[in-house]
Design an enzyme around this catalytic site. Structure first.
Site, PDB file in Angstrom:
ATOM      1  N   THR A 261       0.841  -1.196   0.000  1.00 35.29           N
ATOM      2  CA  THR A 261       0.000   0.000   0.000  1.00 35.29           C
ATOM      3  C   THR A 261       0.880   1.252   0.000  1.00 35.29           C
ATOM      4  OG1 THR A 261      -1.787  -1.096   1.167  1.00 35.29           O
ATOM      5  CG2 THR A 261      -1.683   1.290   1.371  1.00 35.29           C
TER       6      THR A 261
ATOM      7  N   ASP B 168      -8.732  -1.265   5.079  1.00 36.59           N
ATOM      8  CA  ASP B 168      -8.783   0.031   5.756  1.00 36.59           C
ATOM      9  C   ASP B 168      -8.444   1.209   4.850  1.00 36.59           C
ATOM     10  OD1 ASP B 168      -6.014  -1.054   5.839  1.00 36.59           O
ATOM     11  OD2 ASP B 168      -5.577   0.867   6.779  1.00 36.59           O
TER      12      ASP B 168
END
Length: 346
Positions: A206, A237
């Site tokens: 990420t 998330d």
């Protein structure tokens, strides 16, 4: 009249001096602007990374850091700096975002992203897109050009097309390395053997950025391809405001990377800002405390944090996190493994 003017002159000057003092920065050493980036956290080790691969990652991190720093050094906004850094990493197949995103169980690449403006606390996010070249630009468009905060899948793609964002053939995102990771995931039959995601993928790729500009405004953004082999439309998330991304000029800006289910359960990004605003904790202290809380539940990962005063901090409970930071005072560093930068002393 001359006597009266002399009588009032001293108090007026003293009051003016007090106003100037109150308006001055809290510290003469606070940077005018600052930025931090990350490219994922995970279980990589120095012994398993050859010098050439390490140099490639460091160069990629430095390029993204330079792109964001240039915006800020030229008087640009924190929002523009965050986008400049992230779009560069979205195009780099070394990271799990945009081109180079991991494959789902069904063998497709899906993208999630979010962004937040600390000045207004406006936010935008998207999830599950397959043809938007730069998901972070889509998240920003959702924030600025729609009445909503969070769009998903086909609807998000339709909005992207209407906004004139660049669309590409979904095949453009895939790489051989990510396909092999999916094959390993399936071969391991993780669910039956109870194996951790970390046993298959040696890192979370990420990407994210946080920044404070010369006007004191904060911004944060995060972009990801999710987890290898994810099923059933799983959402982590990264696109969730408060969990993977949060920015509030009163406290801080945060971008997270790691095992999303645990970051969601502990609302990591917003929790860090809340501790800084309500308890007066530093970026480093708040970041480490919340990562420890998340880790106690069984999760792994890390965060980058920019404080309202320009402080920059990293906190992670993995063996490494691809990261970098720079500011107007001359700070400029990139690092991969724990203990390789000045972050331990923040």
């Amino acid at each position: 009249m001359r006597i009266l003017s002399q009588f009032f002159a001293a108090p007026v000057l003293a009051f003016a001096g007090l106003l100037l003092l109150l308006a001055a920065p809290a510290s003469a050493h606070d940077p005018e602007w600052s930025i931090a980036i990350h490219g994922g956290a995970g279980t990589m080790s120095p012994e398993r990374m050859d010098a050439e691969t390490r140099a490639e990652y460091e160069a990629a991190l430095q390029a993204a850091l330079d792109a964001g720093s240039k915006v800020l050094a030229e008087g640009g906004t924190a929002m523009d700096a965050v986008v400049a850094a992230i779009t560069l990493m979205e195009d780099d197949p070394k990271f799990n975002a945009g081109r180079g995103a991991v494959f789902t169980w069904d063998g497709v690449n899906e993208h999630d992203a979010s962004i937040m403006d600390g000045r207004t606390r406006d936010a935008g996010a998207s999830t599950g897109t397959r043809n938007v070249r730069h998901p972070i630009l889509l998240a920003r468009a959702v924030m600025e050009d729609s009445p909503h905060v969070f769009l998903s899948r086909e609807g998000a793609e339709q909005f992207a097309a209407e906004q004139g964002l660049e669309l590409v053939d979904p095949a453009w995102f895939g790489t051989d390395g990510r396909r092999e990771a999916l094959d390993r995931y399936k071969a391991a039959q993780m669910e039956e053997q109870g194996m951790s995601q970390l046993a298959i993928d040696t890192k979370f790729g990420t990407v994210g950025a946080v920044a404070r500009d010369s006007n004191g405004n904060l911004a944060a953004g995060t972009s990801t391809g999710g987890m290898t082999g994810k099923r059933w439309g799983r959402i982590g998330d990264s696109p969730i405001i408060g969990s993977g991304t949060y920015a509030d000029n009163r406290a801080c800006a945060v971008s997270a990377t790691g095992w999303g289910e645990y970051f969601i359960r502990t609302n990591v990004a917003a929790e860090i800002c809340a501790r800084m605003r309500m308890k007066g904790e530093s970026a480093k202290v708040a970041g480490e405390a919340v990562i420890a809380e998340m880790g106690a539940l069984g999760g792994n990962g890390g965060v980058i944090v920019a404080g309202a005063n320009g402080d920059l901090a990293f906190a992670f409970d993995t063996t490494g996190m691809y990261r970098g930071r720079a500011d107007s005072e001359g700070l400029n560093e990139v690092a991969i493994f724990a203990g390789e930068d000045g972050g331990e002393d923040d």
